[in-house]
Motif scaffolding. Structure first.
Motif, PDB file in Angstrom:
ATOM      1  N   ALA A  32      -9.610  -6.973 -14.414  1.00 31.47           N
ATOM      2  CA  ALA A  32      -9.025  -7.146 -13.078  1.00 31.47           C
ATOM      3  C   ALA A  32      -9.407  -5.991 -12.151  1.00 31.47           C
ATOM      4  O   ALA A  32      -9.748  -6.212 -10.978  1.00 31.47           O
ATOM      5  CB  ALA A  32      -7.505  -7.251 -13.185  1.00 31.47           C
ATOM      6  N   PHE A  37     -11.592  -6.004  -8.816  1.00 28.79           N
ATOM      7  CA  PHE A  37     -11.030  -5.421  -7.599  1.00 28.79           C
ATOM      8  C   PHE A  37     -12.028  -4.464  -6.954  1.00 28.79           C
ATOM      9  O   PHE A  37     -12.248  -4.493  -5.731  1.00 28.79           O
ATOM     10  CB  PHE A  37      -9.732  -4.686  -7.947  1.00 28.79           C
ATOM     11  CG  PHE A  37      -9.177  -3.841  -6.837  1.00 28.79           C
ATOM     12  CD1 PHE A  37      -8.319  -4.389  -5.897  1.00 28.79           C
ATOM     13  CD2 PHE A  37      -9.494  -2.495  -6.733  1.00 28.79           C
ATOM     14  CE1 PHE A  37      -7.802  -3.613  -4.861  1.00 28.79           C
ATOM     15  CE2 PHE A  37      -8.969  -1.703  -5.721  1.00 28.79           C
ATOM     16  CZ  PHE A  37      -8.130  -2.271  -4.780  1.00 28.79           C
ATOM     17  N   TYR A  51      -3.387  -3.778  -4.260  1.00 29.09           N
ATOM     18  CA  TYR A  51      -4.315  -4.591  -5.049  1.00 29.09           C
ATOM     19  C   TYR A  51      -4.250  -6.054  -4.623  1.00 29.09           C
ATOM     20  O   TYR A  51      -5.263  -6.682  -4.325  1.00 29.09           O
ATOM     21  CB  TYR A  51      -4.011  -4.434  -6.542  1.00 29.09           C
ATOM     22  CG  TYR A  51      -4.324  -3.045  -7.032  1.00 29.09           C
ATOM     23  CD1 TYR A  51      -5.589  -2.740  -7.527  1.00 29.09           C
ATOM     24  CD2 TYR A  51      -3.392  -2.027  -6.971  1.00 29.09           C
ATOM     25  CE1 TYR A  51      -5.909  -1.461  -7.952  1.00 29.09           C
ATOM     26  CE2 TYR A  51      -3.699  -0.739  -7.391  1.00 29.09           C
ATOM     27  CZ  TYR A  51      -4.955  -0.464  -7.881  1.00 29.09           C
ATOM     28  OH  TYR A  51      -5.255   0.809  -8.282  1.00 29.09           O
ATOM     29  N   MET A  94      -3.744 -11.826  -8.919  1.00 29.10           N
ATOM     30  CA  MET A  94      -3.640 -10.377  -9.101  1.00 29.10           C
ATOM     31  C   MET A  94      -2.203  -9.978  -9.433  1.00 29.10           C
ATOM     32  O   MET A  94      -1.974  -9.105 -10.262  1.00 29.10           O
ATOM     33  CB  MET A  94      -4.109  -9.647  -7.836  1.00 29.10           C
ATOM     34  CG  MET A  94      -4.281  -8.146  -8.029  1.00 29.10           C
ATOM     35  SD  MET A  94      -5.576  -7.777  -9.235  1.00 29.10           S
ATOM     36  CE  MET A  94      -5.116  -6.127  -9.759  1.00 29.10           C
TER      37      MET A  94
END
Length: 483
Positions: free
Chosen positions: A171, A175, A280, A296
């Motif tokens: 993740a 990102f 995020y 997310m």
């Protein structure tokens, strides 16, 4: 009949112990993802909003360097003496038994607060999906899930963390890629961003003093990095696997912490991030990727459960060591046939229910309180670790050992260790001085005094037992003689 029951108890205590069930891939992934949790995904938003788009990354970088030096010292000691107690054992053995008592219980109380913060963070995420349900309900559900993960066996814990950490790492890499593409205007509706969010009003919006103040919260963000050292006692071939995990820590700090916080500050306006509005999910929202923000948040929820899982593992093993060293009730040292200290696990989760304060106060306020207090209390654990490492080599030589024969050594000793000790003292003083963080000092400092008083009393009564270091020292001496 009574004699037979006593014999059964002796057999049970003799046969049941912690097991070396963690493999190299487990310890590697735990070292990568063990610290990635609330501190990064949620607290980073608060750090950027207060310290600024440049001040946030600086705070994470400074503490990241300190963490790397910390782990090098702990790695040196843990490869010599791979015990479950970690730096609590080293503080008691290489410095003083009372310090070991203080550090052990400070770590436990601190961990209870940290566990509460992770659970509260998870509840806040779930509350965004189900606003009609009280956060308290989610706190209880997450706690029960963590209890289940810590009740099977250590190999299952390692396997769960392996996949949890994998999700977090993927993740964050995703990102970073999306963030870089947004900065250059490849995706998103903002066009070319570049360094436009770095200006005189955003880099240090509240002055550089805010950067220093935020370092206490950043310290808490790295809480859990020592799980690798604690896991040495349940790791296959710790002399080989622990150094490999530690040597890559600084690269991970630069990428996952400093890198992602820098990208966040460059893409998301600093006044649009906070505890409740994490940067995020905000970045993915600005990128215009359908459903990415929701995904997310789910990833962040997974990471919070993972971090809570690691804290329970860390604290339960610490309680086992404290019990064996006479610093905690004997019942907490009991291990079942699966190698799990269930009494310690239950106590950790029970005290971690400090998260239920959310029933009376808003979750974001409770989160900041817990992070601030835990961040200040972490200073003692880190300070004692640096001090233990400073004293370790002298202790080793005094007992006939050789520094040259250590399987893992920190270079340029002792200068980095001394500098870090001074930095921690400076942060503690500034935290106590500033009105905005003084409350964490008012809560943390009295607890340290209480630990000292109780530890001194127990030591005078002869209750604090010396750690059995002789097998490790003998192995070191025998290896020296062979070579």
């Amino acid at each position: 009949m009574e004699e037979m029951i006593m014999n059964e108890e002796i057999i049970e205590n003799k046969n049941h112990d912690l097991q070396r069930g963690l493999k190299r891939r487990h310890i590697t992934m735990i070292s990568i993802g063990g610290t990635i949790g609330t501190g990064l995904f949620l607290a980073s938003g608060n750090v950027v909003s207060q310290a600024g788009t440049l001040g946030g990354p600086i705070a994470f970088l400074v503490i990241g360097i300190l963490v790397y030096i910390l782990m090098k010292g702990l790695g040196e000691m843990s490869t010599f003496m791979p015990t479950v107690g970690g730096y609590t054992t080293y503080s008691g053995l290489f410095v003083h038994p009372v310090l070991g008592f203080m550090v052990g219980w400070n770590l436990c109380i601190n961990g209870f607060l940290g566990l509460g913060a992770e659970v509260v963070g998870g509840a806040m995420i779930l509350n965004q999906f189900f606003p009609s349900i009280s956060p308290v309900v989610f706190c209880i559900i997450i706690s029960l899930l963590v209890l289940g993960l810590n009740s099977i066996d250590v190999k299952s814990y390692g396997e769960a963390e392996y996949w949890f950490a994998g999700i977090k790492v993927v993740a964050i890499i995703f990102f970073l890629i999306i963030g870089v593409l947004m900065i250059f205007g490849v995706i998103g509706n903002q066009g070319f961003i570049g360094l436009s969010h770095w200006n005189s009003e955003t880099v240090f919006p509240k002055g550089f003093t805010a950067v220093i103040l935020m370092m206490t919260g950043v310290i808490w963000s790295y809480l859990g990095v020592e799980t690798v050292v604690t896991a040495a006692g349940e790791t296959e071939n710790p002399q080989r696997n622990i150094p490999k995990a530690i040597n890559t820590i600084f690269v991970r700090i630069l990428i996952f912490y400093v890198g992602s916080v820098t990208i966040m500050g460059l893409v998301v306006p600093h006044n649009n991030v906070s505890v409740l509005k994490n940067g995020y999910a905000g970045l993915f929202g600005l990128a215009g990727i359908p459903g990415a923000s929701t995904i997310m948040n789910i990833v962040i929820l997974t990471s919070l459960v993972s971090a809570a899982n690691s804290i329970v593992y860390l604290l339960s093993r610490t309680l086992v060591t404290l019990s064996k060293e006479g610093k905690a009730p004997k019942a907490l040292g009991k291990v079942n046939k699966r190698g799990i200290p269930m009494n310690a696990v239950f106590l950790t989760l029970f005290l971690g229910q400090v998260s239920l304060i959310t029933n009376f106060v808003s979750p974001d306020k409770v989160f900041i309180w817990l992070v601030s207090i835990a961040g200040f209390n972490t200073l003692l654990g880190w300070f004692s670790s640096f001090l233990s490492h400073y004293k370790f080599r002298k202790w080793l030589v005094a007992n006939g050992g050789s520094v040259d024969k250590l399987k893992f050594k920190m270079g340029t000793y002792p200068f980095p260790t001394i500098i870090c000790l001074l930095v921690l003292v400076a942060i503690a003083i500034y935290t106590a001085y500033s009105p905005s963080t003084r409350f964490s000092f008012y809560i943390g400092a009295p607890l340290l005094v209480l630990y000292f008083i109780i530890g001194t009393y127990l030591n005078k009564k002869g209750k604090l037992q010396e750690t059995d270091y002789k097998p490790f020292l003998e192995a070191h001496l025998n290896e020296t003689e062979i070579q």
